[in-house]
Design an enzyme around this catalytic site. Structure first.
Site, PDB file in Angstrom:
ATOM      1  N   SER A 124      17.031 -19.620-108.008  1.00 50.85           N
ATOM      2  CA  SER A 124      17.189 -21.077-108.031  1.00 50.85           C
ATOM      3  C   SER A 124      15.935 -21.776-108.531  1.00 50.85           C
ATOM      4  CB  SER A 124      17.478 -21.594-106.624  1.00 50.85           C
ATOM      5  OG  SER A 124      18.699 -21.106-106.165  1.00 50.85           O
ATOM      6  N   GLU A 139      26.404  -9.663-103.005  1.00 53.29           N
ATOM      7  CA  GLU A 139      25.969 -10.419-101.848  1.00 53.29           C
ATOM      8  C   GLU A 139      26.402  -9.674-100.621  1.00 53.29           C
ATOM      9  OE1 GLU A 139      26.847 -14.760-102.949  1.00 53.29           O
ATOM     10  OE2 GLU A 139      25.360 -14.811-101.344  1.00 53.29           O
TER      11      GLU A 139
END
Lengths: 375, 413
Positions: free
Chosen positions: B138, B253
């Site tokens: 991010s 994930e």
């Protein structure tokens, strides 16, 4: 862990889906809604021929004796197809009450007739506004003679027999309530059809005037039997609601893919996508809660009362959520008589209260969880 | 339909249970059971030492990264064995949080794209917790829109020179390594000019600055890169293929199947069962009951949904999409439940910590729960994922698609 239906049960579900897709298209539901018949007689006969009416009735009483998991997968398909037949009253309520508390003679008389599609049964419990409660039962039974009025009774105007909850005493205890089995062709029975939010299913008011009736189960155990019947029906109707939820979600999804506005598929707008995603969440939670209910029902587990209440609440919320937002996704077309959205919306609102209101089941769930924690 | 283990599963569970009973740090059980349990947060944090000690102990006995091959520090276990381990590890799983991103996301990416030599060098110490990894994806301008990232990587001989900034990097301040996605070509559309690397977090030019969060804690960081040199041998995947590489990471994930879904409901139910209001116990109040019932069926629905996924794994099948609802439902529930509990406390609900009712757990959750609805995919991104991948609805129209990245409108870069 094997928390899933077996391959055979899934095959039965597929078979039921194929059968209902052919025999129960929206056109058949609309024929009943339009008042052409009080229920779909051909479909009812077809369900009997397929063996679906007697799937949870033992072979000794004319059923196939397959079991309740099999009944759950059929229930899901009945809900998905909005089948306009007295399936839930006859199979989940009347037959279950007979199986739980009926004498051998009572079972021999009615269960084979149910399995063959020759008898429609129902439960006559409610007496106007209110939820299932011993206090709400005013209809009296004195020396096997019933006097009073039940309203609404699902499928009451087309049923051949009813299990009637009646008051036999006034001590204020649950044991004041007994269940009676009444042949609705008996003298003194008067059934009047009522108009319903879901006209694909019959509702009636039944007045009993000096009607002779036979006990179902022990006289002081009526309420206890009734509670068990309601829990079992809550799981089974939960599956109908899950089937209806999935279908309403699919209809919304398909319309969102098909409909073009502002130069694009409306399903590409997040306002629509998020609404459909939330419907998927509700439907998934309901399905999982109902699976647990199915396990508890099929094994007659001590967890059944809690599992049934969870299934009931979750499935009621999901079907109402999915059916109302399916209309919203369709916009104005969803509010027309022509589109089928309102059929699901109607059914969801009828099923939501058919076994007593959401708040009643919420109260039941917390009370049952509390008792479990205290134990 | 049943909840029983197969004989092999039962045997595996018994072995796992026995090992945990003999080895788990039981003195921490009470603390770890709290919803807002202390967690490793600083490089020299005692909790980090405890976490590392537990992870190393597990790795030495073959209980770390169970599904990884043995050569890379794992156990070569089946998916269902991994689920059983998670069920048995219970609250001690919270100790593994510092390693979750490294083992859940960085490790699988290294496994898919690094050389055999690199895998044998880097994966075993990642599995054992001796080395901690972070994920540098991010950026200030690319949160939900990760592919909008701007950190540049420019080729210089056999090296790449990195300049830019990452944000929301959990654990960067105690991490030894990181996987880093960069832009190597701004002249092509945004998804096409990206390249993935891994790097030593102690490299010259890497600066980690903690972010003070709204709840006063510091778990995330900003990471600045100033002329950081990374050898080309530490590139993961082809130049320009970073987006596909990142999808490998994101698809890996950490599988939450089998881990306990935390919604806050059991704590609220206990609290309401004992809380005296003016008219009696909270749980006897019809409004409270209605709220509790609504959350009860979501809580049970999530649990049974995970059972459905576990059942698929047990049969050797791929779980369906049903598990995608977990974080969306539980994140919102945590927040709503905490607010409801504080409301039951009346004016005292405004107090926190030791001054608050019930040890201030509900208030701590009020303050921390907004992050649960944002981190790892916002509620809105999760709804998009359900709508697009489960229901098959079209993606949003993207105005930056097919536009060279350096021509995409921005607030300024």
């Amino acid at each position: 862990m094997n928390f899933d239906f077996s391959d055979d049960q899934k095959q039965l579900r597929d078979e039921a889906r194929r059968f209902l897709a052919e025999k129960c298209p929206p056109k058949a539901v609309r024929a009943v809604i339009d008042g052409k018949a009080p229920y779909d007689r051909d479909l009812w006969k077809g369900l009997a021929d397929m063996g679906f009416l007697g799937v949870a009735i033992p072979e000794a009483f004319g059923g196939s004796g397959a079991g309740h998991l099999e009944l759950c997968v059929i229930a899901e398909e009945m809900g998905r197809a909005l089948a306009p037949v007295p399936f839930s009253s006859t199979v989940y309520l009347a037959a279950e009450a007979l199986l739980l508390a009926g004498s051998d003679a009572q079972k021999q008389k009615w269960l084979p007739a149910i399995a063959q599609g020759h008898a429609i049964g129902t439960l006559a419990l409610f007496e106007g506004t209110g939820n299932p409660s011993p206090k709400a039962i005013k209809l009296t039974a004195s020396n096997g003679v019933l006097n009073g009025t039940k309203k609404p009774v699902a499928d009451g105007a087309i049923a051949d027999f009813a299990i009637v909850a009646a008051r036999t005493g006034s001590t204020g205890r649950d044991s004041d309530i007994a269940l009676f089995l009444v042949d609705l062709t008996s003298e003194g029975v008067e059934a009047k059809a009522l108009t319903s939010i879901d006209p694909s299913r019959n509702q009636a008011e039944i007045t009993f005037t000096n009607v002779k009736a036979e006990l179902l189960g022990a006289a002081n155990e009526g309420w206890s039997i009734l509670s068990q019947v309601l829990d079992r029906a809550a799981v089974l109707i939960g599956f109908e609601q899950v089937g209806g939820s999935d279908r309403a979600l699919e209809m919304g999804r398909d319309y969102a893919l098909d409909r073009i506005a502002f130069g694009r598929q409306i399903g590409s707008f997040q306002a629509i996508k998020h609404m459909l995603a939330d419907m998927y969440v509700s439907a998934t939670l309901a399905r999982s809660n109902c699976y647990y209910g199915a396990w508890a029902l099929s094994t007659n587990a001590a967890e059944l009362p809690e599992a049934a209440a969870s299934a009931r609440i979750s499935a009621t919320q999901a079907f109402q959520h999915c059916s109302k937002n399916n209309i919203q996704v369709h916009g104005g077309m969803g509010f027309t008589w022509e589109f089928d959205c309102h059929l699901y919306y109607r059914r969801s609102n009828a099923l939501a209260v058919g076994l007593g209101s959401l708040s009643h089941w919420e109260d039941q769930l917390i009370e049952r969880m509390r008792q479990k924690n205290a134990a | 339909m049943n909840f029983d283990d197969t004989p092999q599963e039962a045997e595996f569970r018994a072995v796992a249970r026995q090992w945990i009973a003999a080895n788990a740090p039981k003195e921490l059980e009470a603390e770890l059971t709290k919803p807002n349990a202390k967690r490793a947060n600083e490089k020299r944090d005692a909790m980090l030492d405890v976490s590392k000690a537990w992870q190393k102990k597990k790795a030495d006995a073959g209980w770390a990264c169970l599904h990884w091959p043995k050569d890379y520090g794992g156990r070569g276990a089946t998916p269902i064995e991994r689920v059983i381990w998670q069920q048995e590890e219970g609250v001690y799983d919270k100790l593994s949080r510092p390693f979750a991103i490294g083992q859940g996301m960085c490790g699988p990416t290294v496994m898919a794209y690094a050389t055999e030599e690199q895998k044998r060098q880097y994966l075993p110490p990642l599995a054992s917790g001796e080395k901690v990894w972070c994920q540098l994806f991010s950026e200030p301008a690319g949160g939900s829109d990760v592919a909008g990232l701007r950190t540049r990587a420019e080729k210089d001989g056999d090296d790449w020179i990195i300049n830019g900034q990452k944000i929301w990097t959990s654990g960067a301040h105690y991490s030894d390594y990181g996987i880093l996605i960069t832009r190597t070509d701004p002249n092509v559309p945004k998804h096409k000019g990206l390249t993935m690397f891994f790097l030593d977090m102690k490299s010259d030019g890497v600066e980690v600055k903690p972010i003070k969060q709204a709840n006063g804690m510091q778990e995330f960081n900003e990471v600045f890169f100033t002329n950081v040199r990374i050898p080309d041998s530490q590139r993961l995947g082809a130049v320009g293929d970073g987006w596909n590489v990142s999808l490998t990471t994101l698809m890996n994930e950490r599988m939450s199947i089998g881990a306990r879904v935390h919604t806050g409901f059991p704590e609220l139910f206990d609290y309401c069962s004992n809380l005296m209001l003016e008219d009696g116990l909270a749980i006897d109040d019809s409004n409270v009951r209605s709220k509790l019932a609504g959350w009860a069926v979501k809580n049970s629905g999530l649990t049974y949904t995970s059972y459905r996924s576990i059942s698929a794994l047990s049969k050797g099948e791929r779980p369906g999409p049903e598990n995608s609802i977990g974080k969306l439902v539980s994140g919102m529930m945590m927040q709503d439940i905490a607010m409801f509990a504080a409301d039951l406390q009346g004016a005292s609900g405004a107090l926190v910590g030791g001054d608050a009712e019930a040890g201030g757990e509900f208030q701590a959750t009020i303050l921390s729960s907004p992050s649960m609805r944002i981190a790892g995919g916002t509620d809105e991104i999760l709804r998009n994922i359900i709508a697009e991948r489960v229901l098959g609805l079209p993606g949003d129209i993207r105005v930056d698609k097919d536009v060279p990245f350096n021509k995409v409108p921005t607030k300024g870069r």
